[in-house]
Scaffold this motif. Structure first.
Motif, PDB file in Angstrom:
ATOM      1  N   VAL A 163      50.546 -19.083  -3.883  1.00 54.55           N
ATOM      2  CA  VAL A 163      49.377 -18.260  -4.167  1.00 54.55           C
ATOM      3  C   VAL A 163      49.763 -16.794  -4.032  1.00 54.55           C
ATOM      4  CG1 VAL A 163      47.017 -17.689  -3.492  1.00 54.55           C
ATOM      5  CG2 VAL A 163      47.824 -20.059  -3.347  1.00 54.55           C
ATOM      6  N   GLY A 164      49.537 -16.007  -5.079  1.00 51.86           N
ATOM      7  CA  GLY A 164      49.893 -14.593  -5.077  1.00 51.86           C
ATOM      8  C   GLY A 164      48.821 -13.723  -4.458  1.00 51.86           C
ATOM      9  N   ASP A 165      49.118 -12.410  -4.387  1.00 49.44           N
ATOM     10  CA  ASP A 165      48.217 -11.460  -3.743  1.00 49.44           C
ATOM     11  C   ASP A 165      46.915 -11.258  -4.515  1.00 49.44           C
ATOM     12  OD1 ASP A 165      50.088 -11.085  -1.750  1.00 49.44           O
ATOM     13  OD2 ASP A 165      51.049  -9.401  -2.780  1.00 49.44           O
ATOM     14  N   LYS A 166      46.925 -11.512  -5.817  1.00 56.22           N
ATOM     15  CA  LYS A 166      45.745 -11.278  -6.643  1.00 56.22           C
ATOM     16  C   LYS A 166      44.986 -12.567  -6.948  1.00 56.22           C
ATOM     17  CE  LYS A 166      48.006  -7.320  -8.830  1.00 56.22           C
ATOM     18  NZ  LYS A 166      48.455  -6.723 -10.125  1.00 56.22           N
ATOM     19  N   GLU A 181      47.644 -32.753  -8.324  1.00 55.53           N
ATOM     20  CA  GLU A 181      46.231 -33.099  -8.292  1.00 55.53           C
ATOM     21  C   GLU A 181      45.374 -32.140  -9.105  1.00 55.53           C
ATOM     22  OE1 GLU A 181      48.162 -32.587  -5.715  1.00 55.53           O
ATOM     23  OE2 GLU A 181      48.352 -34.510  -4.668  1.00 55.53           O
ATOM     24  N   LEU A 182      45.880 -30.938  -9.364  1.00 55.71           N
ATOM     25  CA  LEU A 182      45.101 -29.954 -10.110  1.00 55.71           C
ATOM     26  C   LEU A 182      45.048 -30.259 -11.606  1.00 55.71           C
ATOM     27  CD1 LEU A 182      46.263 -26.613  -8.421  1.00 55.71           C
ATOM     28  CD2 LEU A 182      44.231 -27.981  -7.933  1.00 55.71           C
ATOM     29  N   LYS A 183      45.998 -31.081 -12.086  1.00 59.76           N
ATOM     30  CA  LYS A 183      46.058 -31.412 -13.523  1.00 59.76           C
ATOM     31  C   LYS A 183      46.006 -30.126 -14.351  1.00 59.76           C
ATOM     32  CE  LYS A 183      42.676 -34.305 -12.728  1.00 59.76           C
ATOM     33  NZ  LYS A 183      41.609 -35.322 -12.865  1.00 59.76           N
ATOM     34  N   THR A 242      37.520 -26.774 -13.512  1.00 55.31           N
ATOM     35  CA  THR A 242      36.266 -26.629 -12.777  1.00 55.31           C
ATOM     36  C   THR A 242      36.449 -25.887 -11.459  1.00 55.31           C
ATOM     37  OG1 THR A 242      36.592 -28.789 -11.728  1.00 55.31           O
ATOM     38  CG2 THR A 242      35.320 -28.736 -13.785  1.00 55.31           C
ATOM     39  N   THR A 243      37.682 -25.593 -11.084  1.00 48.55           N
ATOM     40  CA  THR A 243      37.944 -24.877  -9.836  1.00 48.55           C
ATOM     41  C   THR A 243      38.820 -23.662 -10.105  1.00 48.55           C
ATOM     42  OG1 THR A 243      39.984 -26.052  -9.257  1.00 48.55           O
ATOM     43  CG2 THR A 243      37.885 -27.081  -8.609  1.00 48.55           C
ATOM     44  N   ALA A 244      38.747 -22.712  -9.177  1.00 51.90           N
ATOM     45  CA  ALA A 244      39.566 -21.511  -9.297  1.00 51.90           C
ATOM     46  C   ALA A 244      41.047 -21.832  -9.225  1.00 51.90           C
ATOM     47  CB  ALA A 244      39.184 -20.509  -8.206  1.00 51.90           C
ATOM     48  N   ALA A 245      41.412 -22.831  -8.393  1.00 50.30           N
ATOM     49  CA  ALA A 245      42.821 -23.202  -8.257  1.00 50.30           C
ATOM     50  C   ALA A 245      43.368 -23.739  -9.572  1.00 50.30           C
ATOM     51  CB  ALA A 245      42.988 -24.237  -7.148  1.00 50.30           C
ATOM     52  N   GLN A 246      42.596 -24.555 -10.291  1.00 48.95           N
ATOM     53  CA  GLN A 246      43.042 -25.080 -11.578  1.00 48.95           C
ATOM     54  C   GLN A 246      43.284 -23.960 -12.577  1.00 48.95           C
ATOM     55  OE1 GLN A 246      39.723 -27.878 -12.180  1.00 48.95           O
ATOM     56  NE2 GLN A 246      41.243 -29.504 -12.378  1.00 48.95           N
ATOM     57  N   ALA A 247      42.363 -23.021 -12.655  1.00 50.18           N
ATOM     58  CA  ALA A 247      42.513 -21.917 -13.602  1.00 50.18           C
ATOM     59  C   ALA A 247      43.681 -21.010 -13.229  1.00 50.18           C
ATOM     60  CB  ALA A 247      41.222 -21.105 -13.657  1.00 50.18           C
TER      61      ALA A 247
END
Length: 322
Positions: A163-166, A181-183, A242-247
């Motif tokens: 995970v980066g700073d932004k 799991e994030l597909k 559907t999640t910020a992590a996926q995007a």
């Protein structure tokens, strides 16, 4: 060229490993068989979508990571042994370092700006064919023995992105997130973390003393997955995330949801948008565009190791007199 190398090598090794004549087997008595246990220190690399060139021969020395393994080997015949091994190693890749922004064939990947790391645990069973035979017991084994090997392996892997700073809210900068799991390419189901591989390669073994051998070995692993690096297909269809992590780790898809910004990827330089969404790179990460190797070639990893093996002194049974 890769397919020719892969299948011809595997075929040749297979023929070599089963070519021990029956007469040779009969002359090598069970009293001359022996076991050894070993420990290896390895250097691990990978070939895939996040390497300098997306082909079988490409790897970046700076991405080499250290691994280790243990093994047990049984010598069956003058040339043939069987080995079971367990090993751990990490592979990694980084577009920011692997791709040259001035290379016309690499500018896309430099702009893609993906990175990953993957911790892998492998269990393997291989047949080892010595190019110099030893018809005697372990005490009279040759000082130097080149050999080849081939077999089967199963491994567990878990690619992760940093995970980066932004990063968007909900993702903590500096942490690593499991990607399967994030597909991230909009798959219907996550790819398997347990996979199979075909290990093959060669090495040279050196006799140190009565009970110790040292060896230098290099082995390729032909896998059947394109997701050692979590990059293998196309950018996810619109609406898949559907999640910020996926995007964030999906590496694009501006139509996913306006609330899932910043829309970038698993960025090597600390997160944020890709370097350039203008000129020839405009729209390169829109849904359905190629995200990885357009020919969908599977990933490989390579293990180069130095090992120390201890020969377990065989128990010799005295004949019974009647």
């Amino acid at each position: 060229m890769k397919n020719i190398f892969t299948y011809s090598t595997a075929f040749a090794l297979g023929l070599a490993l089963v070519a021990t004549p029956e007469a040779e087997a009969q002359q090598f008595s069970k009293r001359k068989q022996y076991n050894s246990v070993g420990f290896s220190l390895n250097a691990v690399n990978y070939f895939g979508d996040v390497t300098p060139v997306t082909n079988f021969t490409s790897f970046r020395l700076g991405a080499t990571r250290v691994g280790a393994g243990v093994s047990i080997t049984r010598r069956f015949y003058p040339r043939l042994s069987g080995r079971f091994g367990l090993s751990y190693g990490r592979i990694s890749g980084d577009d920011n370092l692997a791709a040259d922004q001035n290379d016309p064939d690499a500018r896309y990947r430099y702009n893609r700006n993906m990175s990953f790391r993957n911790d892998m645990v492998e269990a393997s069973a291989v047949a080892i064919f010595d190019l110099i035979e030893n018809r005697n017991n372990y005490l009279k084994r040759p000082d130097f023995v080149p050999y080849v090997f081939a077999g089967v392996a199963g491994f567990y892997h878990n690619p992760k992105g940093k995970v980066g700073d932004k990063a968007p809210e909900g993702l903590r900068p500096g942490t690593y997130v499991s990607l399967a799991e994030l597909k991230t390419e909009g798959q219907a189901s996550a790819y398997g973390k347990t996979q199979f591989a075909i290990p093959f390669g060669g090495g040279i073994r050196y006799r140190i003393n009565r009970n110790f051998d040292a060896s230098l070995e290099i082995g390729w692993r032909k896998t059947f997955t394109d997701y050692l690096d979590d990059v293998g297909g196309k950018y996810a269809p619109a609406g898949s995330f559907t999640t910020a992590a996926q995007a964030y780790f999906g590496g694009g898809n501006p139509d996913a949801s306006s609330r899932l910004t910043p829309r970038g990827g698993n960025f090597a330089d600390g997160g944020g948008l890709t370097r350039d969404r203008t000129t020839e790179f405009r729209g390169f990460d829109t849904p359905g565009e190629i995200r990885g190797d357009s020919r969908n070639r599977t990933d490989w990893y390579i293990v180069t190791g130095v090992s120390l093996n201890y020969i377990l002194t065989p128990r010799i049974k005295n004949p019974k007199f009647r």
